[in-house]
Design a protein around this motif. Structure first.
Motif, mmCIF file in Angstrom:
data_model
loop_
_atom_site.group_PDB
_atom_site.id
_atom_site.type_symbol
_atom_site.label_atom_id
_atom_site.label_comp_id
_atom_site.label_asym_id
_atom_site.label_seq_id
_atom_site.Cartn_x
_atom_site.Cartn_y
_atom_site.Cartn_z
ATOM 1 N N LYS A 167 5.517 3.520 -11.175
ATOM 2 C CA LYS A 167 6.042 1.733 -10.965
ATOM 3 C C LYS A 167 6.416 1.441 -12.305
ATOM 4 O O LYS A 167 5.751 2.168 -13.759
ATOM 5 C CB LYS A 167 4.878 0.848 -11.137
ATOM 6 N N LYS A 225 -5.676 10.406 -13.011
ATOM 7 C CA LYS A 225 -4.060 9.836 -13.094
ATOM 8 C C LYS A 225 -4.290 8.228 -14.925
ATOM 9 O O LYS A 225 -3.653 8.159 -15.793
ATOM 10 C CB LYS A 225 -3.233 9.355 -12.085
ATOM 11 N N ALA A 285 -5.209 2.391 -1.869
ATOM 12 C CA ALA A 285 -3.852 2.835 -3.368
ATOM 13 C C ALA A 285 -4.198 1.335 -3.035
ATOM 14 O O ALA A 285 -3.322 1.202 -4.519
ATOM 15 C CB ALA A 285 -3.249 3.193 -1.851
ATOM 16 N N GLU A 286 -3.572 0.421 -2.349
ATOM 17 C CA GLU A 286 -3.348 -0.746 -2.753
ATOM 18 C C GLU A 286 -4.243 -1.508 -3.836
ATOM 19 O O GLU A 286 -3.569 -1.988 -5.358
ATOM 20 C CB GLU A 286 -3.304 -1.588 -1.803
ATOM 21 N N PRO A 325 0.838 -1.514 0.655
ATOM 22 C CA PRO A 325 0.295 0.007 0.078
ATOM 23 C C PRO A 325 1.385 1.289 -0.444
ATOM 24 O O PRO A 325 0.386 2.319 -0.021
ATOM 25 C CB PRO A 325 -0.606 -0.256 1.113
ATOM 26 N N GLU A 368 2.831 5.999 -5.822
ATOM 27 C CA GLU A 368 2.941 5.904 -6.994
ATOM 28 C C GLU A 368 2.020 7.085 -7.552
ATOM 29 O O GLU A 368 1.863 7.504 -8.486
ATOM 30 C CB GLU A 368 2.551 4.823 -7.399
ATOM 31 N N LEU A 369 0.914 6.894 -6.439
ATOM 32 C CA LEU A 369 -0.235 7.864 -6.917
ATOM 33 C C LEU A 369 0.095 9.543 -6.678
ATOM 34 O O LEU A 369 -0.224 9.733 -7.680
ATOM 35 C CB LEU A 369 -1.983 7.560 -6.118
ATOM 36 N N LEU A 370 0.629 9.262 -5.894
ATOM 37 C CA LEU A 370 1.164 10.994 -5.409
ATOM 38 C C LEU A 370 2.316 11.087 -6.364
ATOM 39 O O LEU A 370 2.508 12.704 -6.223
ATOM 40 C CB LEU A 370 0.876 10.854 -4.216
ATOM 41 N N GLY A 371 2.751 10.902 -7.381
ATOM 42 C CA GLY A 371 4.007 11.138 -8.133
ATOM 43 C C GLY A 371 5.074 11.247 -7.435
ATOM 44 O O GLY A 371 6.049 11.350 -8.221
ATOM 45 N N ALA A 428 1.987 1.622 -3.688
ATOM 46 C CA ALA A 428 0.796 2.583 -4.019
ATOM 47 C C ALA A 428 0.308 4.182 -4.115
ATOM 48 O O ALA A 428 -0.108 4.444 -4.626
ATOM 49 C CB ALA A 428 -0.742 1.538 -3.519
ATOM 50 N N LYS A 429 0.414 3.981 -3.025
ATOM 51 C CA LYS A 429 0.559 5.627 -2.584
ATOM 52 C C LYS A 429 1.565 6.706 -2.938
ATOM 53 O O LYS A 429 1.140 7.549 -3.691
ATOM 54 C CB LYS A 429 0.244 5.568 -1.078
#
Lengths: 359, 511
Positions: free
Chosen positions: A351, B463, B496-497, A338, A344-347, A341-342
Motif C-alpha cells: 500500500k 511487520k 486483515a481489514e 479485506p 498487503e500483510l502477506l507481502g 489488506a490481507k
C-alpha cells in the motif's frame, strides 16, 4: 580491552586535535610507538610540522596515564578501538588516501572484515527513492553484503532500517563521536545498529556534529565498501561527495537514474552524465559484477486465486488507485478492502501513500 | 414579616433547591442579599425594585434582607430575580403566601417587569422533579424547553404581574402542554448526504465501520480532498437520538446557553468544530464558572478537529482522558463538576505542512524536520486512542463515478442501526454499548479469533511493530467489521481489514 604498545600509540595520536594529514606526516617520520615514547628527541623535527601549541599538547599527553584513562573511558562506553596496526583493520581502508588512524567501533566489530556495500542518498527522498532504496538494499543484504551507510535522515536511514528488518548486518559510519546522536530522531536506529550491527567513527568520544566532518566521514563509507550505490541524490547531496571519494578510491559506482523533473534526483542524474557506466536500473546490474544473481521473486511461488492474480498482474504494470482496483475487479469495497489488506500483510502487494497500491 | 420561596440552582448538570428568604423590618430603607451571591444576584435588587414598581405594585421602603439558603454554596445567575421579587411581595403582604408555597420559581426580570429566559431550565426542571417538586413557574421564553418533560406542571409567564395574578387566582396561566419527543425522522435534516460524495469508497467504508462500532477516526490527506465534507456526513448515518440522549444533550447546551429557545430540545446530534486556536478550558470545560467545554457539547455527537496538528499540543493531550472515560471532571476553585463527554472524535490532517508528502504527482517541499514537528504534534498515546486511520484523496476516475450511483446516507444508516442493535444485545448487562468501549477482559471474551487470524495478527505484530495495546484496538475494530457481516466469529478477513486501519501510524509516524 587490552591494546599493545603500538595500538596505544596510535590511539594517542588519533585523539589529538591535529589535522589528519599532519598526523600521517608524523607517522611517515617514524614508528608511532617510537614517537610516543621518545617524543622530546624529535623536538626539532616536529616543530617544523606542528604549531607550538600542538607540540606542547603532544608532550603533555605522551604518557601511559593519559592513554589508560582514555581506554578506560572507551571500555565503559562499550567502544573498541581498531587501529591501523590492528589485525582486524579493514584491508580496503589501507588502500585509500589518508585512511583513519583509528576507527572507534561499537557493536559487532567482526563486521569490519565482512564484504561491505555502501547504500547512500538524499536526506529527503521521494517515494520513488525510498522504494528503490528498500528494494536494492533487500537484495544486496540477502546476497551477504553488509550494508554501509551514515545513519542520517532519508535514504541512509532507510538502508539501515531495511537491513535490520531482515536481520542482516549493517554498519553506520558517523561524522561525530560515538556518544553523539544526530539526527536526534534516529536515536532508536542508532541503538539498534549498535546492537545488531556496528557503529563506526574516526572521531573520539565527545566530538560534536560538525558540518566539515561529514565529507570526511563519507570517504570511510566508500572506503570500506566494495561498491557504492546512490539511489537518489539532490543537487547538493552529500552522497555526491561519497561518489567523488569512490571515484578516487577506484570503487564500483552505481547510480540509479531518477525523474528528470525531480529536484531530489538532479544531483544523481547530473553525475550519471559524467559516469555513464554507473547507470543502474536493476539490482542485477550490480550483482552481475560480483558474479551473483538476484533471487527468484517469492511472489510467483505463492498460490494466488483468480482475483488476486488479476490484481497482481495489473499492479505489475503500474501503480493503481483503490478506485481503479474496484473498477478492475468489479468487487465492492466491502469485499475488496479485506482482500487488499490481507495481500498487503502477506507481502504480495504494497500500500503506497494516498490509497495507491503497487507491487 | 418573613417569607420563604423555593428556587433552584445548578451545580454542573445537577440542580439543588435554594430557599429564598425575605425579611422586611423597620429601619433605614435598604436591601441586602446574603448567602454567597455573585454579582448578577447582588445586582438583582435594582432589577427587582424597578420590575415591582413597573408592574403596578409597591416596593417596600423598609429594611429588606434576602437570604439564599443553603448559605455556604456560591450561587450565580439572574434566575433568582423572580423568586426574590415574589418573596418581597409576600413579605410585604401584596400577594397571598399560601399558593406560592407549592411552586418553584425561576426567571430573570426586566426593568419593566417582564420575564426573560434563563439558561439551564431543562436540568433544573429534571432535578426539581427528582427531588419531588411538581409545580414550576418559569419565563415564557423557556416554555419550549420545558414542554418535553413529563410528570410536572410548568407554567410559563410573560411578566411579574402575570405571576402575581396567577398566584392570587385572579387570572390563571395555562400550564404548558406536554410535547411528545419525536426524533424528527426528516430525511436529510443535516443538509448533507453521503450520496453527494463522489468516489471515496474506502473512506466511506471506514466511516461506516467507525460509526457502527463507535470508533474514533483520523483522516490524512492533502488539502481540498473533502475531509470536512466526509466528517459532516458522518452525522447523517448515526442512529437517531433517543429521548434520554436528547435530554442529556439539551441539558448541556442549556447550561452553556447555546439552546435555540424556539426548538426547546436538541433532536439532532451535535457536530462541534472548535477552531484550532482553542484553549484547554474551551475544549474540555472550565472557566470561572466551570462551564462545559467542546467535548461535552459534542456529547453523543461528533467532535471534529480540522487540521489536528495545528491545535495546541497540551489541548490535544487533554482530550485523552475524556476519550477514554466518556466523562470529564472540571475542577475550579469554587466547584468540581462532572460533565458527560461521550463523543466520536474525527480528526483530519495533511500528511505534511505543504500537503504533498507521499503524493504521486507533486513533490513535497517540506524538510523532514518540518514534517516530523508537524506529525509529532499528535502523540503516540493520543494516536493509540484513534482506532481507525485512513488516507483520503480526491482522485476520481471519471466514468466510474458516473456508472454506479453513490449510496445515500439513509441506507447506510439502516445498516448502522442494525449493527448497533446487535451490540446492544450482546453487551446487555455489561454497561457498555459499543465495541469501542470494550475493555481487555471483554475483548478476550467477545473477540476470539481462529488459527488463521492468529497467524495474521502475528505477521502484523512483526511487520507493523504493533504493541499489545495496538492489537486490542485492532480486535475492537475487527469485532465491528464482523458484526457488520452478522458474523458471530471474528474471521481473518475481518482482522486483515482492521489491521489495515492501523497501519498509517507506522507509515507516517515512524518513517
Amino acid at each position: 580491552m587490552s591494546y599493545n604498545g603500538k595500538e596505544k600509540a596510535l590511539i594517542w595520536l588519533a585523539v589529538q586535535d591535529i589535522a589528519l594529514a599532519k598526523k600521517h606526516k608524523l607517522l611517515a617520520l617514524c614508528e608511532p610507538y617510537e614517537l610516543w615514547r621518545r617524543l622530546p628527541e624529535y623536538g626539532a623535527k616536529l616543530t617544523e610540522l606542528l604549531s607550538e601549541e600542538s607540540y606542547e599538547s603532544l608532550l603533555l599527553t605522551a604518557n601511559e596515564d593519559f592513554i589508560d584513562k582514555h581506554i578506560e573511558q572507551m571500555d565503559k562506553a562499550g567502544i573498541v578501538a581498531v587501529t591501523m596496526a590492528s589485525d582486524n583493520y579493514p584491508e580496503l581502508l589501507n588502500e585509500i588516501f589518508n585512511p583513519p588512524i583509528v576507527l572507534f567501533a561499537k557493536g559487532r566489530v567482526e563486521l569490519l572484515n565482512s564484504r561491505c556495500f555502501a547504500v547512500v542518498g538524499t536526506r529527503e527522498p521521494t517515494r520513488y527513492g525510498k522504494d528503490v532504496t528498500e528494494n536494492f538494499t533487500t537484495e544486496l543484504a540477502a546476497k551477504g553484503f553488509t550494508i554501509v551507510s551514515g545513519p542520517a535522515r532519508g535514504v541512509d536511514s532507510t538502508a539501515h532500517r531495511t537491513a535490520l528488518n531482515f536481520n542482516k548486518p549493517t554498519i553506520g559510519v558517523l561524522g561525530s563521536g560515538l556518544d553523539k546522536v544526530y539526527p536526534a530522531e534516529n536515536k532508536a536506529l542508532f541503538l539498534e545498529v549498535a546492537e545488531k550491527g556496528l557503529l563506526l567513527s574516526e572521531y573520539k568520544l565527545g566530538v560534536g556534529v560538525q558540518q566539515y566532518n561529514f565529507p570526511e566521514r563519507n570517504r570511510i563509507i566508500s572506503g570500506i565498501s566494495e561498491g557504492v550505490l546512490v539511489t537518489e541524490a539532490g543537487e547538493n547531496s552529500g552522497s555526491l561527495i561519497t561518489i567523488n571519494h569512490a571515484v578516487e578510491q577506484n570503487k564500483n559506482i552505481y547510480i540509479v537514474p531518477g525523474n528528470i523533473y525531480s529536484k531530489a534526483s538532479k544531483g544523481a542524474n547530473d553525475r550519471l552524465k559524467m559516469l555513464q557506466g554507473a547507470i543502474t536500473t536493476n539490482v542485477n546490474d550490480i550483482l552481475r559484477d560480483y558474479n551473483m544473481e538476484s533471487a527468484i521473486e517469492e511472489v510467483s511461488e505463492m498460490q494466488l486465486d483468480f482475483v488476486e492474480a488479476q490484481i497482481v498482474g495489473a499492479l505489475e504494470k503500474e501503480e493503481l488507485h483503490i478506485e481503479q482496483l474496484i473498477q478492475l475487479t468489479g468487487m465492492s469495497i466491502i469485499q475488496l478492502s479485506p482482500l487488499l489488506a490481507k495481500m498487503e500483510l502477506l507481502g504480495i502487494i504494497k500500500k503506497l501513500y494516498g490509497n495507491y497500491y503497487g507491487i | 414579616m418573613l417569607s420563604k420561596v423555593k428556587s433552584f440552582a445548578l451545580r454542573g448538570l445537577e440542580g439543588y433547591p435554594v430557599d429564598i428568604e425575605a425579611d422586611i423590618n423597620a429601619g433605614i430603607p435598604s436591601m441586602d442579599t446574603v448567602g454567597l451571591p455573585d454579582t448578577a444576584i447582588k445586582e438583582a435588587k435594582d432589577r427587582v425594585r424597578s420590575a415591582i414598581k413597573n408592574s403596578g405594585l409597591a416596593f417596600p421602603i423598609k429594611r429588606i434582607t434576602i437570604n439564599l439558603a443553603p448559605a455556604d454554596t456560591k450561587k450565580e445567575g439572574a434566575g433568582f430575580d423572580l423568586p426574590i421579587a415574589i418573596a418581597i411581595l409576600i413579605a410585604s403582604e401584596q400577594i397571598t403566601p399560601d399558593n406560592a408555597k407549592e411552586y418553584v420559581f425561576v426567571g430573570e426580570l426586566s426593568l419593566d417587569g417582564s420575564l426573560r429566559e434563563v439558561n439551564g431550565i431543562m436540568p433544573i426542571l429534571i432535578s426539581g422533579m427528582q427531588s419531588g417538586y411538581t409545580k414550576f413557574i418559569i419565563p415564557c421564553g423557556n416554555g419550549n424547553e420545558a414542554s418535553y418533560i413529563e410528570g410536572i406542571e410548568v407554567y410559563a409567564a410573560n411578566s411579574l404581574s402575570e405571576v402575581c395574578a396567577h398566584l392570587d387566582g385572579i387570572k390563571v396561566i395555562e400550564k404548558i402542554e406536554h410535547r411528545i419527543y419525536n426524533s424528527a425522522v426528516i430525511n436529510n435534516k443535516y443538509g448533507y448526504d453521503f450520496s453527494e460524495v463522489n468516489g471515496q469508497a474506502n473512506a466511506k467504508r471506514a466511516l461506516e465501520i467507525a460509526v457502527s462500532g463507535g470508533h474514533n477516526v483520523l483522516m490524512i490527506g492533502p488539502p481540498g480532498t473533502g475531509k470536512t465534507m466526509l466528517a459532516k456526513c458522518v452525522l447523517t448515518i448515526m442512529p437517531d437520538l433517543t429521548f434520554d440522549e436528547a435530554v442529556e444533550i439539551t441539558k448541556i447546551h442549556s447550561i452553556a446557553g447555546l439552546l435555540d429557545a424556539s426548538k426547546g430540545i436538541i433532536n439532532v446530534r451535535p457536530f462541534r468544530t472548535p477552531h484550532h486556536s482553542a484553549t484547554i478550558p474551551a475544549l474540555v470545560g472550565g472557566d470561572r464558572k466551570a462551564k462545559p467545554g467542546e467535548v461535552s457539547l459534542a456529547h453523543y455527537g461528533v467532535l471534529f478537529l480540522d487540521e489536528v496538528p495545528e491545535y495546541n499540543r497540551r489541548a490535544l493531550e487533554a482530550l485523552r482522558q475524556p476519550m477514554e472515560d466518556g466523562v470529564i471532571t472540571v475542577s475550579r476553585i469554587l466547584q468540581t463538576v462532572e460533565y458527560p463527554a461521550n463523543f466520536m472524535l474525527i480528526g483530519s490532517m495533511n500528511p505534511c505542512p505543504c500537503g504533498n508528502f507521499g503524493s504521486k504527482n507533486n513533490e513535497c517541499t517540506c524538510s523532514s524536520q518540518q514534517i516530523n514537528n508537524y506529525i509529532n504534534k499528535i502523540s503516540g498515546p493520543l494516536l493509540d486512542r484513534i482506532d481507525i486511520q485512513i488516507e483520503v484523496d480526491n482522485i476520481s476516475f471519471g466514468d466510474f463515478s458516473k456508472g454506479t450511483a453513490a449510496e445515500c446516507s439513509a441506507d447506510i444508516k439502516k445498516r448502522v442501526m442494525q449493527v448497533r442493535a446487535a451490540q446492544h444485545t450482546r453487551y446487555a448487562g455489561e454497561s457498555i454499548y459499543t465495541n469501542s468501549e470494550m475493555n481487555n477482559r471483554q475483548i478476550k471474551k467477545y473477540c476470539a479469533i481462529d488459527k488463521d487470524g492468529e497467524g495474521l495478527l502475528e505477521i502484523a505484530f512483526n511487520k507493523l511493530g504493533l504493541s499489545a495495546r495496538g492489537s486490542y484496538r485492532i480486535l475492537r475494530v475487527a469485532r465491528t467489521i464482523a458484526d457488520m457481516e452478522n458474523s458471530e466469529k471474528v474471521l481473518s478477513r475481518h482482522l486483515a481489514e482492521a489491521i489495515q486501519y492501523r497501519s498509517l501510524d507506522r507509515k507516517y509516524w515512524s518513517r
